[in-house]
Write a protein that holds these residues in place. Sequence first.
Motif, PDB file in Angstrom:
ATOM      1  N   SER A   2       0.831  -1.198   0.000  1.00 27.56           N
ATOM      2  CA  SER A   2       0.000   0.000   0.000  1.00 27.56           C
ATOM      3  C   SER A   2       0.870   1.255   0.000  1.00 27.56           C
ATOM      4  N   ASN A   3       0.255   2.391  -0.325  1.00 23.32           N
ATOM      5  CA  ASN A   3       0.975   3.662  -0.287  1.00 23.32           C
ATOM      6  C   ASN A   3       1.464   3.954   1.126  1.00 23.32           C
ATOM      7  N   TYR A   4       0.606   3.700   2.129  1.00 20.63           N
ATOM      8  CA  TYR A   4       1.014   3.927   3.515  1.00 20.63           C
ATOM      9  C   TYR A   4       2.151   2.981   3.903  1.00 20.63           C
ATOM     10  N   GLU A   5       2.067   1.744   3.470  1.00 17.94           N
ATOM     11  CA  GLU A   5       3.132   0.798   3.817  1.00 17.94           C
ATOM     12  C   GLU A   5       4.445   1.156   3.128  1.00 17.94           C
ATOM     13  N   ALA A   6       4.367   1.734   1.939  1.00 21.45           N
ATOM     14  CA  ALA A   6       5.578   2.204   1.265  1.00 21.45           C
ATOM     15  C   ALA A   6       6.225   3.314   2.087  1.00 21.45           C
ATOM     16  N   ARG A  68       5.940   2.583  19.521  1.00 20.96           N
ATOM     17  CA  ARG A  68       5.662   1.160  19.285  1.00 20.96           C
ATOM     18  C   ARG A  68       4.154   0.886  19.373  1.00 20.96           C
ATOM     19  N   CYS A  69       3.464   1.561  20.277  1.00 20.64           N
ATOM     20  CA  CYS A  69       2.009   1.408  20.364  1.00 20.64           C
ATOM     21  C   CYS A  69       1.347   1.874  19.062  1.00 20.64           C
ATOM     22  N   ALA A  70       1.838   2.978  18.499  1.00 23.47           N
ATOM     23  CA  ALA A  70       1.283   3.492  17.243  1.00 23.47           C
ATOM     24  C   ALA A  70       1.478   2.494  16.108  1.00 23.47           C
ATOM     25  N   ILE A  71       2.615   1.848  16.070  1.00 23.17           N
ATOM     26  CA  ILE A  71       2.854   0.813  15.052  1.00 23.17           C
ATOM     27  C   ILE A  71       1.856  -0.321  15.231  1.00 23.17           C
ATOM     28  N   SER A  72       1.610  -0.720  16.471  1.00 22.42           N
ATOM     29  CA  SER A  72       0.628  -1.776  16.740  1.00 22.42           C
ATOM     30  C   SER A  72      -0.781  -1.339  16.350  1.00 22.42           C
ATOM     31  N   LEU A  73      -1.110  -0.082  16.591  1.00 24.19           N
ATOM     32  CA  LEU A  73      -2.425   0.419  16.181  1.00 24.19           C
ATOM     33  C   LEU A  73      -2.594   0.292  14.667  1.00 24.19           C
ATOM     34  N   LEU A  74      -1.573   0.701  13.902  1.00 26.29           N
ATOM     35  CA  LEU A  74      -1.664   0.582  12.442  1.00 26.29           C
ATOM     36  C   LEU A  74      -1.754  -0.878  12.006  1.00 26.29           C
ATOM     37  N   THR A  75      -1.077  -1.753  12.721  1.00 28.44           N
ATOM     38  CA  THR A  75      -1.164  -3.181  12.432  1.00 28.44           C
ATOM     39  C   THR A  75      -2.605  -3.664  12.580  1.00 28.44           C
ATOM     40  N   GLN A  76      -3.266  -3.224  13.637  1.00 28.65           N
ATOM     41  CA  GLN A  76      -4.655  -3.638  13.874  1.00 28.65           C
ATOM     42  C   GLN A  76      -5.613  -3.000  12.875  1.00 28.65           C
ATOM     43  N   VAL A  77      -5.338  -1.748  12.466  1.00 31.26           N
ATOM     44  CA  VAL A  77      -6.164  -1.116  11.437  1.00 31.26           C
ATOM     45  C   VAL A  77      -6.048  -1.903  10.137  1.00 31.26           C
ATOM     46  N   LYS A  78      -4.836  -2.274   9.778  1.00 32.34           N
ATOM     47  CA  LYS A  78      -4.621  -3.060   8.559  1.00 32.34           C
ATOM     48  C   LYS A  78      -5.410  -4.368   8.623  1.00 32.34           C
ATOM     49  N   ALA A  79      -5.349  -5.046   9.754  1.00 34.35           N
ATOM     50  CA  ALA A  79      -6.096  -6.310   9.907  1.00 34.35           C
ATOM     51  C   ALA A  79      -7.602  -6.066   9.806  1.00 34.35           C
ATOM     52  N   ALA A  80      -8.086  -4.992  10.424  1.00 30.31           N
ATOM     53  CA  ALA A  80      -9.521  -4.677  10.376  1.00 30.31           C
ATOM     54  C   ALA A  80      -9.970  -4.361   8.955  1.00 30.31           C
ATOM     55  N   ASP A  84      -5.698  -4.267   3.784  1.00 27.62           N
ATOM     56  CA  ASP A  84      -5.524  -3.122   2.880  1.00 27.62           C
ATOM     57  C   ASP A  84      -5.434  -1.831   3.694  1.00 27.62           C
ATOM     58  N   LEU A  85      -4.236  -1.440   4.086  1.00 26.67           N
ATOM     59  CA  LEU A  85      -4.045  -0.241   4.891  1.00 26.67           C
ATOM     60  C   LEU A  85      -4.458   1.021   4.141  1.00 26.67           C
ATOM     61  N   ASP A  86      -4.500   0.976   2.818  1.00 30.48           N
ATOM     62  CA  ASP A  86      -4.918   2.158   2.062  1.00 30.48           C
ATOM     63  C   ASP A  86      -6.403   2.474   2.231  1.00 30.48           C
ATOM     64  N   ARG A  87      -7.153   1.618   2.916  1.00 30.03           N
ATOM     65  CA  ARG A  87      -8.538   1.959   3.270  1.00 30.03           C
ATOM     66  C   ARG A  87      -8.579   2.993   4.393  1.00 30.03           C
ATOM     67  N   LEU A  88      -7.463   3.208   5.058  1.00 27.60           N
ATOM     68  CA  LEU A  88      -7.402   4.194   6.127  1.00 27.60           C
ATOM     69  C   LEU A  88      -7.591   5.598   5.553  1.00 27.60           C
ATOM     70  N   GLU A 145       0.003   2.317  27.052  1.00 28.01           N
ATOM     71  CA  GLU A 145      -1.073   1.653  26.312  1.00 28.01           C
ATOM     72  C   GLU A 145      -1.849   2.743  25.594  1.00 28.01           C
ATOM     73  N   ILE A 146      -2.157   2.514  24.316  1.00 25.29           N
ATOM     74  CA  ILE A 146      -2.885   3.509  23.524  1.00 25.29           C
ATOM     75  C   ILE A 146      -3.999   2.818  22.750  1.00 25.29           C
ATOM     76  N   GLU A 147      -5.194   3.418  22.812  1.00 30.00           N
ATOM     77  CA  GLU A 147      -6.313   2.961  21.989  1.00 30.00           C
ATOM     78  C   GLU A 147      -6.594   4.024  20.946  1.00 30.00           C
ATOM     79  N   GLY A 148      -7.232   3.627  19.852  1.00 29.03           N
ATOM     80  CA  GLY A 148      -7.440   4.584  18.779  1.00 29.03           C
ATOM     81  C   GLY A 148      -8.752   4.437  18.054  1.00 29.03           C
ATOM     82  N   ILE A 149      -9.182   5.543  17.476  1.00 32.14           N
ATOM     83  CA  ILE A 149     -10.371   5.594  16.625  1.00 32.14           C
ATOM     84  C   ILE A 149      -9.898   6.074  15.264  1.00 32.14           C
ATOM     85  N   PHE A 150     -10.300   5.359  14.219  1.00 35.24           N
ATOM     86  CA  PHE A 150      -9.834   5.633  12.868  1.00 35.24           C
ATOM     87  C   PHE A 150     -11.013   5.671  11.902  1.00 35.24           C
TER      88      PHE A 150
END
Length: 154
Positions: A2-6, A68-80, A84-88, A145-150
């Motif tokens: 994805s563009n974000y992953e690039a 590191r928490c932010a990286i994990s948040l993006l990992t979970q967004v990608k899975a959700a 396709d992280l470009d759906r973000l 610990e960080i939670e997020g809304i996207f």
Amino acid sequence: MSNYEARLSELGVTLPDAPAPAANYVPSVIVGDIVYISGQVSQGPDGLITGKIGADLSVEDGVAAARRCAISLLTQVKAACGGDLDRLVRVVKLTGFVNSTPDFTDQPKVINGASDFLVEALGDAGKHARSAVSAGALPFNVAVEIEGIFQIKS
């Protein structure tokens, strides 16, 4: 890729596989075009990042843990988003919890580690509302610990 992953790759970041939840909850819930990501604890390649900011760890250590928490948040967004992280569309809000001593007052500086990373990685889509609060203790004695809304494309 994805563009974000690039862009993440340019920053030297590869998103790991999303871990399974550690208890009776789900890692994400999608409602319309909003995805709510459960709290992600500070964890690096060598395991959990633990300790109390202001006693065991410095502000700089906390900033790195929040990143590191932010990286994990993006990992979970990608899975959700089915991989396709470009759906973000954008980061809407973060709530950051800092395992800190009672007299520590730099929680916002610690959570800047996540906020700054998300803007660096996602540009304007990474700008968000935020809360940064102290916690007397966090699960497994993690530092942050960080939670997020996207917002995502449906």
